[in-house]
Design a protein around this motif. Sequence first.
Motif, PDB file in Angstrom:
ATOM      1  N   UNK A  54      -0.691  -8.994  -8.865  1.00  0.00           N
ATOM      2  CA  UNK A  54       0.089  -8.713  -7.950  1.00  0.00           C
ATOM      3  C   UNK A  54       1.309  -9.133  -7.926  1.00  0.00           C
ATOM      4  N   UNK A  55       2.270  -8.622  -7.054  1.00  0.00           N
ATOM      5  CA  UNK A  55       3.805  -9.099  -7.069  1.00  0.00           C
ATOM      6  C   UNK A  55       4.235  -9.237  -5.539  1.00  0.00           C
ATOM      7  N   UNK A  56       4.891 -10.101  -5.393  1.00  0.00           N
ATOM      8  CA  UNK A  56       5.636 -10.471  -4.173  1.00  0.00           C
ATOM      9  C   UNK A  56       6.757  -9.418  -4.008  1.00  0.00           C
ATOM     10  N   UNK A  57       7.317  -9.126  -2.870  1.00  0.00           N
ATOM     11  CA  UNK A  57       8.220  -8.059  -2.801  1.00  0.00           C
ATOM     12  C   UNK A  57       9.631  -8.628  -3.386  1.00  0.00           C
ATOM     13  N   UNK A  58      10.437  -7.715  -4.014  1.00  0.00           N
ATOM     14  CA  UNK A  58      11.499  -7.861  -4.706  1.00  0.00           C
ATOM     15  C   UNK A  58      12.612  -8.058  -3.785  1.00  0.00           C
ATOM     16  N   UNK A  59      13.850  -8.214  -4.082  1.00  0.00           N
ATOM     17  CA  UNK A  59      14.993  -8.155  -3.005  1.00  0.00           C
ATOM     18  C   UNK A  59      15.184  -6.726  -2.578  1.00  0.00           C
ATOM     19  N   UNK A  72      -5.244   4.755 -17.249  1.00  0.00           N
ATOM     20  CA  UNK A  72      -5.032   4.885 -15.955  1.00  0.00           C
ATOM     21  C   UNK A  72      -4.550   3.744 -15.296  1.00  0.00           C
ATOM     22  N   UNK A  73      -3.200   3.775 -14.467  1.00  0.00           N
ATOM     23  CA  UNK A  73      -2.818   2.485 -13.779  1.00  0.00           C
ATOM     24  C   UNK A  73      -2.915   3.020 -12.202  1.00  0.00           C
ATOM     25  N   UNK A  74      -3.585   2.124 -11.509  1.00  0.00           N
ATOM     26  CA  UNK A  74      -3.306   2.299  -9.839  1.00  0.00           C
ATOM     27  C   UNK A  74      -2.311   1.182  -9.360  1.00  0.00           C
ATOM     28  N   UNK A  75      -1.451   1.777  -8.535  1.00  0.00           N
ATOM     29  CA  UNK A  75      -0.278   0.794  -8.168  1.00  0.00           C
ATOM     30  C   UNK A  75      -0.763   0.785  -6.755  1.00  0.00           C
ATOM     31  N   UNK A  76      -0.656  -0.311  -5.892  1.00  0.00           N
ATOM     32  CA  UNK A  76      -0.889  -0.521  -4.520  1.00  0.00           C
ATOM     33  C   UNK A  76       0.444  -0.852  -3.867  1.00  0.00           C
ATOM     34  N   UNK A  77       0.857   0.161  -3.191  1.00  0.00           N
ATOM     35  CA  UNK A  77       2.218  -0.119  -2.394  1.00  0.00           C
ATOM     36  C   UNK A  77       2.089  -0.048  -1.034  1.00  0.00           C
ATOM     37  N   UNK A  78       2.305  -1.312  -0.199  1.00  0.00           N
ATOM     38  CA  UNK A  78       1.927  -1.294   1.260  1.00  0.00           C
ATOM     39  C   UNK A  78       0.501  -0.753   1.782  1.00  0.00           C
ATOM     40  N   UNK A  95      10.376  -3.338  -2.929  1.00  0.00           N
ATOM     41  CA  UNK A  95      11.110  -4.678  -1.816  1.00  0.00           C
ATOM     42  C   UNK A  95       9.968  -4.802  -0.941  1.00  0.00           C
ATOM     43  N   UNK A  96       8.699  -4.539  -1.173  1.00  0.00           N
ATOM     44  CA  UNK A  96       7.487  -4.681  -0.366  1.00  0.00           C
ATOM     45  C   UNK A  96       6.462  -5.131  -1.287  1.00  0.00           C
ATOM     46  N   UNK A  97       5.380  -5.957  -1.102  1.00  0.00           N
ATOM     47  CA  UNK A  97       4.328  -6.447  -1.902  1.00  0.00           C
ATOM     48  C   UNK A  97       3.534  -5.226  -2.747  1.00  0.00           C
ATOM     49  N   UNK A  98       3.413  -5.343  -3.733  1.00  0.00           N
ATOM     50  CA  UNK A  98       2.743  -4.375  -4.713  1.00  0.00           C
ATOM     51  C   UNK A  98       1.754  -5.002  -5.584  1.00  0.00           C
ATOM     52  N   UNK A  99       1.082  -4.191  -6.144  1.00  0.00           N
ATOM     53  CA  UNK A  99      -0.180  -4.798  -7.200  1.00  0.00           C
ATOM     54  C   UNK A  99      -0.576  -3.568  -8.142  1.00  0.00           C
ATOM     55  N   UNK A 100      -0.970  -3.992  -9.282  1.00  0.00           N
ATOM     56  CA  UNK A 100      -1.056  -3.140 -10.402  1.00  0.00           C
ATOM     57  C   UNK A 100      -2.703  -3.412 -10.903  1.00  0.00           C
ATOM     58  N   UNK A 101      -3.396  -2.355 -11.138  1.00  0.00           N
ATOM     59  CA  UNK A 101      -4.735  -2.614 -11.621  1.00  0.00           C
ATOM     60  C   UNK A 101      -5.259  -1.400 -12.778  1.00  0.00           C
ATOM     61  N   UNK A 102      -5.539  -1.860 -13.576  1.00  0.00           N
ATOM     62  CA  UNK A 102      -6.239  -1.075 -14.745  1.00  0.00           C
ATOM     63  C   UNK A 102      -7.446  -0.513 -14.272  1.00  0.00           C
ATOM     64  N   UNK A 103      -7.538   0.775 -13.952  1.00  0.00           N
ATOM     65  CA  UNK A 103      -8.870   1.318 -13.471  1.00  0.00           C
ATOM     66  C   UNK A 103      -9.727   2.117 -14.368  1.00  0.00           C
TER      67      UNK A 103
END
Length: 118
Positions: A54-59, A72-78, A95-103
């Motif tokens: 998971x990643x916090x929002x960048x500038x 395959x990569x799932x990216x969760x954005x907002x 610039x909003x929290x996001x996360x990556x998961x290998x599904x």
Amino acid sequence: MSMPEADFEIVDKSQVQPLVEDNGRIRIFPVFPFNSATRFEMYSIEADAKGYLSSEAHQQGTQEFITVFSGNLTININGEDFVVTAGNSIRFKADSPHAYKNTDDIICSLSMVIYYPI
């Protein structure tokens, strides 16, 4: 005093120390660290099966560019999931929290470029 930048640079991945996340299931290789002149950084990433980051929002105005080479990569954005399969790419505002998961059940290999605005 600064040294002029070379016309080329070859990066040997085996010489790059990875950042390790999710108990070793995510390995992030900083291929080209942040450069204030170009305002971007580039990573080679390996995510084992079910690896999660998971990643916090960048500038404000920051964008990420990801290309998946295997798995395959799932990216969760907002709260919305985007699935990126091998051979495909995604660009998104980071610039909003996001996360990556290998599904997938195989290693997901990808390239990530993060562009920072002025």
